[in-house]
Design a protein around this motif. Structure first.
Motif, PDB file in Angstrom:
ATOM      1  N   GLU A 467       0.855  -1.181   0.000  1.00  0.00           N
ATOM      2  CA  GLU A 467       0.000   0.000   0.000  1.00  0.00           C
ATOM      3  C   GLU A 467       0.897   1.238   0.000  1.00  0.00           C
ATOM      4  O   GLU A 467       1.996   1.220   0.583  1.00  0.00           O
ATOM      5  N   PRO A 468       0.478   2.334  -0.650  1.00  0.00           N
ATOM      6  CA  PRO A 468       1.350   3.521  -0.773  1.00  0.00           C
ATOM      7  C   PRO A 468       1.913   4.035   0.549  1.00  0.00           C
ATOM      8  O   PRO A 468       3.089   4.408   0.611  1.00  0.00           O
ATOM      9  N   GLN A 469       1.097   4.045   1.609  1.00  0.00           N
ATOM     10  CA  GLN A 469       1.612   4.542   2.881  1.00  0.00           C
ATOM     11  C   GLN A 469       2.742   3.666   3.417  1.00  0.00           C
ATOM     12  O   GLN A 469       3.752   4.171   3.914  1.00  0.00           O
ATOM     13  N   MET A 470       2.580   2.354   3.308  1.00  0.00           N
ATOM     14  CA  MET A 470       3.622   1.458   3.784  1.00  0.00           C
ATOM     15  C   MET A 470       4.848   1.525   2.876  1.00  0.00           C
ATOM     16  O   MET A 470       5.995   1.439   3.344  1.00  0.00           O
ATOM     17  N   ALA A 471       4.623   1.692   1.571  1.00  0.00           N
ATOM     18  CA  ALA A 471       5.750   1.832   0.649  1.00  0.00           C
ATOM     19  C   ALA A 471       6.565   3.077   0.999  1.00  0.00           C
ATOM     20  O   ALA A 471       7.812   3.056   0.965  1.00  0.00           O
ATOM     21  N   LYS A 472       5.873   4.171   1.339  1.00  0.00           N
ATOM     22  CA  LYS A 472       6.587   5.408   1.723  1.00  0.00           C
ATOM     23  C   LYS A 472       7.359   5.197   3.025  1.00  0.00           C
ATOM     24  O   LYS A 472       8.501   5.662   3.167  1.00  0.00           O
ATOM     25  N   ALA A 473       6.759   4.509   3.989  1.00  0.00           N
ATOM     26  CA  ALA A 473       7.464   4.228   5.248  1.00  0.00           C
ATOM     27  C   ALA A 473       8.712   3.394   4.997  1.00  0.00           C
ATOM     28  O   ALA A 473       9.763   3.628   5.607  1.00  0.00           O
ATOM     29  N   LEU A 474       8.618   2.439   4.085  1.00  0.00           N
ATOM     30  CA  LEU A 474       9.772   1.596   3.771  1.00  0.00           C
ATOM     31  C   LEU A 474      10.868   2.418   3.098  1.00  0.00           C
ATOM     32  O   LEU A 474      12.057   2.244   3.392  1.00  0.00           O
ATOM     33  N   LEU A 475      10.483   3.340   2.218  1.00  0.00           N
ATOM     34  CA  LEU A 475      11.471   4.218   1.596  1.00  0.00           C
ATOM     35  C   LEU A 475      12.134   5.112   2.639  1.00  0.00           C
ATOM     36  O   LEU A 475      13.351   5.319   2.611  1.00  0.00           O
ATOM     37  N   ALA A 476      11.340   5.637   3.567  1.00  0.00           N
ATOM     38  CA  ALA A 476      11.905   6.494   4.614  1.00  0.00           C
ATOM     39  C   ALA A 476      12.879   5.724   5.492  1.00  0.00           C
ATOM     40  O   ALA A 476      13.878   6.277   5.974  1.00  0.00           O
ATOM     41  N   SER A 477      12.624   4.435   5.689  1.00  0.00           N
ATOM     42  CA  SER A 477      13.524   3.624   6.531  1.00  0.00           C
ATOM     43  C   SER A 477      14.915   3.517   5.912  1.00  0.00           C
ATOM     44  O   SER A 477      15.893   3.280   6.634  1.00  0.00           O
ATOM     45  N   CYS A 478      15.010   3.692   4.594  1.00  0.00           N
ATOM     46  CA  CYS A 478      16.333   3.673   3.949  1.00  0.00           C
ATOM     47  C   CYS A 478      17.167   4.863   4.415  1.00  0.00           C
ATOM     48  O   CYS A 478      18.376   4.757   4.580  1.00  0.00           O
ATOM     49  N   GLU A 479      16.503   6.001   4.631  1.00  0.00           N
ATOM     50  CA  GLU A 479      17.221   7.189   5.101  1.00  0.00           C
ATOM     51  C   GLU A 479      17.557   7.084   6.580  1.00  0.00           C
ATOM     52  O   GLU A 479      18.596   7.584   7.031  1.00  0.00           O
ATOM     53  N   PHE A 480      16.706   6.411   7.350  1.00  0.00           N
ATOM     54  CA  PHE A 480      16.898   6.340   8.796  1.00  0.00           C
ATOM     55  C   PHE A 480      17.580   5.045   9.258  1.00  0.00           C
ATOM     56  O   PHE A 480      17.586   4.739  10.457  1.00  0.00           O
ATOM     57  N   ASP A 481      18.136   4.286   8.340  1.00  0.00           N
ATOM     58  CA  ASP A 481      18.916   3.083   8.671  1.00  0.00           C
ATOM     59  C   ASP A 481      18.162   2.093   9.547  1.00  0.00           C
ATOM     60  O   ASP A 481      18.692   1.568  10.537  1.00  0.00           O
ATOM     61  N   CYS A 482      16.896   1.835   9.191  1.00  0.00           N
ATOM     62  CA  CYS A 482      16.127   0.828   9.926  1.00  0.00           C
ATOM     63  C   CYS A 482      15.327  -0.035   8.946  1.00  0.00           C
ATOM     64  O   CYS A 482      14.194  -0.432   9.229  1.00  0.00           O
ATOM     65  N   GLY A 586      16.129  -2.866  19.055  1.00  0.00           N
ATOM     66  CA  GLY A 586      16.300  -2.848  20.511  1.00  0.00           C
ATOM     67  C   GLY A 586      17.095  -1.663  21.002  1.00  0.00           C
ATOM     68  O   GLY A 586      17.014  -1.309  22.176  1.00  0.00           O
ATOM     69  N   THR A 587      17.869  -1.023  20.097  1.00  0.00           N
ATOM     70  CA  THR A 587      18.622   0.152  20.526  1.00  0.00           C
ATOM     71  C   THR A 587      17.704   1.377  20.542  1.00  0.00           C
ATOM     72  O   THR A 587      16.699   1.434  19.844  1.00  0.00           O
ATOM     73  N   ARG A 588      18.093   2.369  21.349  1.00  0.00           N
ATOM     74  CA  ARG A 588      17.275   3.578  21.451  1.00  0.00           C
ATOM     75  C   ARG A 588      17.218   4.322  20.112  1.00  0.00           C
ATOM     76  O   ARG A 588      16.178   4.828  19.709  1.00  0.00           O
ATOM     77  N   THR A 589      18.361   4.354  19.418  1.00  0.00           N
ATOM     78  CA  THR A 589      18.407   5.045  18.122  1.00  0.00           C
ATOM     79  C   THR A 589      17.494   4.362  17.115  1.00  0.00           C
ATOM     80  O   THR A 589      16.752   5.013  16.361  1.00  0.00           O
ATOM     81  N   ASN A 590      17.531   3.027  17.095  1.00  0.00           N
ATOM     82  CA  ASN A 590      16.702   2.278  16.149  1.00  0.00           C
ATOM     83  C   ASN A 590      15.217   2.494  16.430  1.00  0.00           C
ATOM     84  O   ASN A 590      14.411   2.637  15.497  1.00  0.00           O
ATOM     85  N   THR A 591      14.843   2.531  17.708  1.00  0.00           N
ATOM     86  CA  THR A 591      13.439   2.755  18.074  1.00  0.00           C
ATOM     87  C   THR A 591      12.953   4.107  17.573  1.00  0.00           C
ATOM     88  O   THR A 591      11.871   4.221  16.975  1.00  0.00           O
ATOM     89  N   LEU A 592      13.746   5.145  17.775  1.00  0.00           N
ATOM     90  CA  LEU A 592      13.374   6.481  17.320  1.00  0.00           C
ATOM     91  C   LEU A 592      13.281   6.535  15.796  1.00  0.00           C
ATOM     92  O   LEU A 592      12.331   7.109  15.234  1.00  0.00           O
TER      93      LEU A 592
END
Length: 734
Positions: A467-482, A586-592
């Motif tokens: 779904e577009p919203q989940m696709a956008k979240a997945l793309l954003a995760s590339c920038e946030f290393d998660c 599990g790390t604080r950075t990853n959670t954020l």
């Protein structure tokens, strides 16, 4: 389609052993001992099945069909599954393409149900005397069984749409069969809309549409003078109608089953219920009642007929274990096309109603409705009730495109415009409000540029099967290393729920087991916990993963599907060369970072607890909702309390207006991730003012003063309030 012919490549004789016009040019001729598709001698089973095939109603019209296919680009065939249309017509189209030596392409036949596509491919491979996965294959989500030798392929309608991303004019195919067009799925409707343009671009292409009335009548009006071939199937079953106006339709149907069984009449029974939940409930009741019946009545075996079950076709065609045994198949509309295989079927009980989810674009939520089935559906169920009953039913199925969230559809059609296809000629145009909401949502997600065309982000989103919203979240995760963690969330939310409904008396045990996986940050994080522990159980040699799932009240098949979806998504990211970070859950950075990535896609789905008692205010449409009881917060609320601000995955209008898959989020992170032009378009509310205060503390105080001044001026001058400007910077994640 070319009329070149190789005399050695011929097919079976027509049903009445008469010459069909055009058959020599297209390879329709006498039987040969060598199979024209693989060059090997036919087996004895081929001739046995051929004898059975010639008894099918569709075979009587083979010559008429072949003549129509030779002379026309588009042919409509009206008839039910019992006529043999879904197995024979694709084979005849394959013979047509073979006669042209496949210079215009192969054959594809779409289905609306994935298991149906697999079962039909297996049956047709058997009839054609070839190996499945070679000359005949199938493609369904997460599973492909084809090769370079495949000349006839069954696939789900959504998979053929996805193929158009790389082959917009479907040049790989010389013949396309759209089966079950009357189901009016979104994918089938879009295919029919786009094929009209494709046929103009490819005069050699042949398209066959298989449907029932009144869909065939609508297609004839749409396409004009095209051949219509009518098939009729005999219906030996007795149909019992349970009126949809009977509020007690569920128990009325069960009483009819018991009456039939007590009458000791031979034959199996099919009952059509409104939903899968009703079918499973009916199975439990009939099993209990069956133990109370006398032994002289014989055994009654209730079976839920679920389209997703593998190997179901073999079970349906099998005769009951004994003469005194009666099978009662409990189904919904999705199981109609499988009923043709029940050879011992003598009774059909139709409740005449269905439960379905309808999307409301204004509030971006689904709600469940109970409504009568259509005359089309009633006919498919062999419902032969009188005119009085039929007049109470709507004439045709409601197109799903009018009741679904069409944001994914809008994204796909924008992609097709880039590929050179014209506007989709919808059979029934989507609701303008729903279409505008879909385009607005794509704009918020930065999938559109300033001209309303797909942006670079939109093109990448269209490549990801989410779904577009989940696709956008997945793309954003590339920038946030998660990325690794977001892949798991996307897979778990795309697969069926991994939580099993516990047997009676074990609800407390199930809650205790599920609580062991709960993450304090919310349900999205809990899903990662479950998936990671499941994968670990698979790696441990001394642990049986199926038994482990059973012990923890988890659905093994759902988790396996999530694993397959995650693998497919990983392959997609690798193909479009997006980075995949190492796991650091599990790390604080990853959670954020995970929360940032989630909000990049789901900033339209935030809510605030306004009273500390779990009554959440949804900012986008000002509805009140509660966290679903199965949420981790539902179990923790008494001990830890509920978070004030949450992001949720799904909201369903129901008795309690539940939000599902809920995680705590910070309003500061929301302000960071939500596009400002979305934020300022939120309807006024106390929650919005709180966020605005965080966004601009000094300006918020100034705006309050200005608002009070404007209100006093308005009361004096009788003028309206000022309109907020609509031009703001876009989201941080572009």
């Amino acid at each position: 389609m070319s009329e070149e012919n190789n005399p050695a490549e011929t097919a079976e004789v027509c049903a009445e052993d008469v010459d069909c016009p055009g058959e020599e040019a297209f390879g329709f001729g006498d039987d040969l001992e060598l199979n024209q598709f693989d060059g090997l001698p036919f087996s004895s089973r081929y001739y046995k099945l051929l004898k059975e095939r010639k008894t099918l109603p569709v075979w009587k019209l083979r010559c008429e069909f072949e003549e129509a296919l030779v002379s026309n680009q588009l042919v409509i065939v009206s008839g039910t599954a019992k006529t043999g249309r879904s197995t024979q017509i694709p084979q005849w189209c394959a013979e047509l393409c073979l006669s042209a030596q496949y210079q215009h392409g192969m054959v594809v036949c779409t289905q609306t149900n994935r298991q149906q596509a697999v079962d039909l491919a297996l049956r047709v491979a058997d009839e054609m005397d070839v190996n499945i996965g070679h000359e005949v294959g199938y493609t369904i989500p997460l599973e492909t069984c084809c090769s370079s030798d495949t000349v006839l392929r069954y696939c789900t309608d959504d998979m053929l749409l996805r193929e158009m991303m790389s082959d917009p004019f479907l040049e790989h195919y010389g013949a396309i069969i759209i089966d079950q067009a009357h189901e009016r799925t979104v994918s089938t409707d879009i295919l029919l809309g786009l094929l009209k343009d494709i046929l103009l671009q490819r005069p050699e292409l042949r398209v066959v549409v298989l449907a029932v009335q009144p869909m065939t009548d609508k297609l004839l009006k749409r396409y004009g003078s095209i051949p219509l071939i009518n098939l009729e199937a005999s219906c030996p079953a007795e149909v019992v109608h349970s009126s949809s106006h009977n509020k007690d339709y569920f128990y009325s149907a069960l009483r009819l089953v018991l009456e039939i069984h007590r009458a000791k009449e031979d034959g199996d029974v099919v009952v059509f219920f409104a939903s899968d939940e009703e079918a499973r409930c009916a199975q439990s009741i009939l099993q209990r009642e069956g133990t109370r019946l006398g032994a002289d009545l014989g055994e009654m075996v209730p079976v839920v007929l679920c389209p997703g079950q593998g190997g179901l076709l073999a079970f349906l065609t099998k005769q009951p274990d004994s003469k005194t045994s009666r099978r009662v198949f409990l189904s919904t509309q999705q199981g109609v096309d499988m009923c043709w295989a029940i050879e011992s079927l003598n009774f059909v009980i139709d409740t005449g109603v269905q439960k379905k989810m309808v999307y409301n674009p204004r509030i971006r939520a689904n709600f469940e409705v109970l409504e009568p089935i259509s005359q089309c559906q009633a006919g498919l169920r062999k419902q032969l009730s009188g005119p009085t009953e039929e007049s109470q039913l709507p004439a045709e199925n409601t197109p799903q495109i009018l009741e679904s969230n069409i944001t994914p559809t809008a994204l796909f059609l924008k992609r097709m415009e880039i590929a050179g296809l014209g506007q989709c000629d919808f059979i029934d145009r989507p609701d303008p409000e729903g279409l505008m909401q879909a385009l607005e949502e794509l704009d918020y997600l930065a999938a559109l540029d300033n001209d309303g065309n797909l942006s670079e982000i939109g093109i990448i989103m269209s490549e990801i099967p989410l779904e577009p919203q989940m696709a956008k979240a997945l793309l954003a995760s590339c920038e946030f290393d998660c990325v690794s963690e977001m892949l798991t969330i996307a897979a778990m939310l795309s697969a069926p729920s991994c939580f099993l409904k516990p047997p009676a008396g074990l609800s407390h045990e199930a809650v205790q087991c599920h609580r062991k996986f709960q993450h304090p940050e919310g349900d999205h994080f809990t899903l990662i916990n479950i998936y990671n522990v499941f994968r670990q159980s698979q790696r441990e040699q001394y642990i049986n993963s199926e038994k482990w799932c059973q012990d923890y009240f988890l659905d093994h098949s759902a988790l396996k599907k999530a694993e397959a979806i995650r693998s497919e998504l990983t392959d997609t990211l690798n193909r479009i060369e997006l980075p995949i970070s190492d796991p650091s859950f599990g790390t604080r950075t990853n959670t954020l970072n995970l929360k940032r990535a989630l909000l990049a896609g789901f900033f339209m789905q935030i809510a605030r607890d306004v009273d500390g008692a779990g009554n959440y205010f949804i900012l986008t449409h000002k509805h009140m909702a509660q966290v679903h009881p199965h949420s981790g917060y539902g179990a923790q609320s008494q001990k830890l309390g509920l978070p004030e601000w949450v992001v949720f995955h799904e909201y369903t209008l129901s008795e309690n207006n539940y939000m599902r898959t809920v995680s705590e989020m910070s309003p500061q992170v929301f302000i960071q991730m939500a596009p400002l032009y979305f934020f300022y378009n939120l309807p006024p509310s106390e929650s919005k003012e709180i966020l605005q205060g965080l966004l601009d503390p000094d300006g918020n105080r100034k705006r309050k003063d200005e608002k009070q001044k404007a209100a006093s001026l308005s009361s004096e001058a009788g003028s309206g309030c000022a309109v907020m400007p609509q031009s703001y910077d876009r989201c941080v994640i572009q």
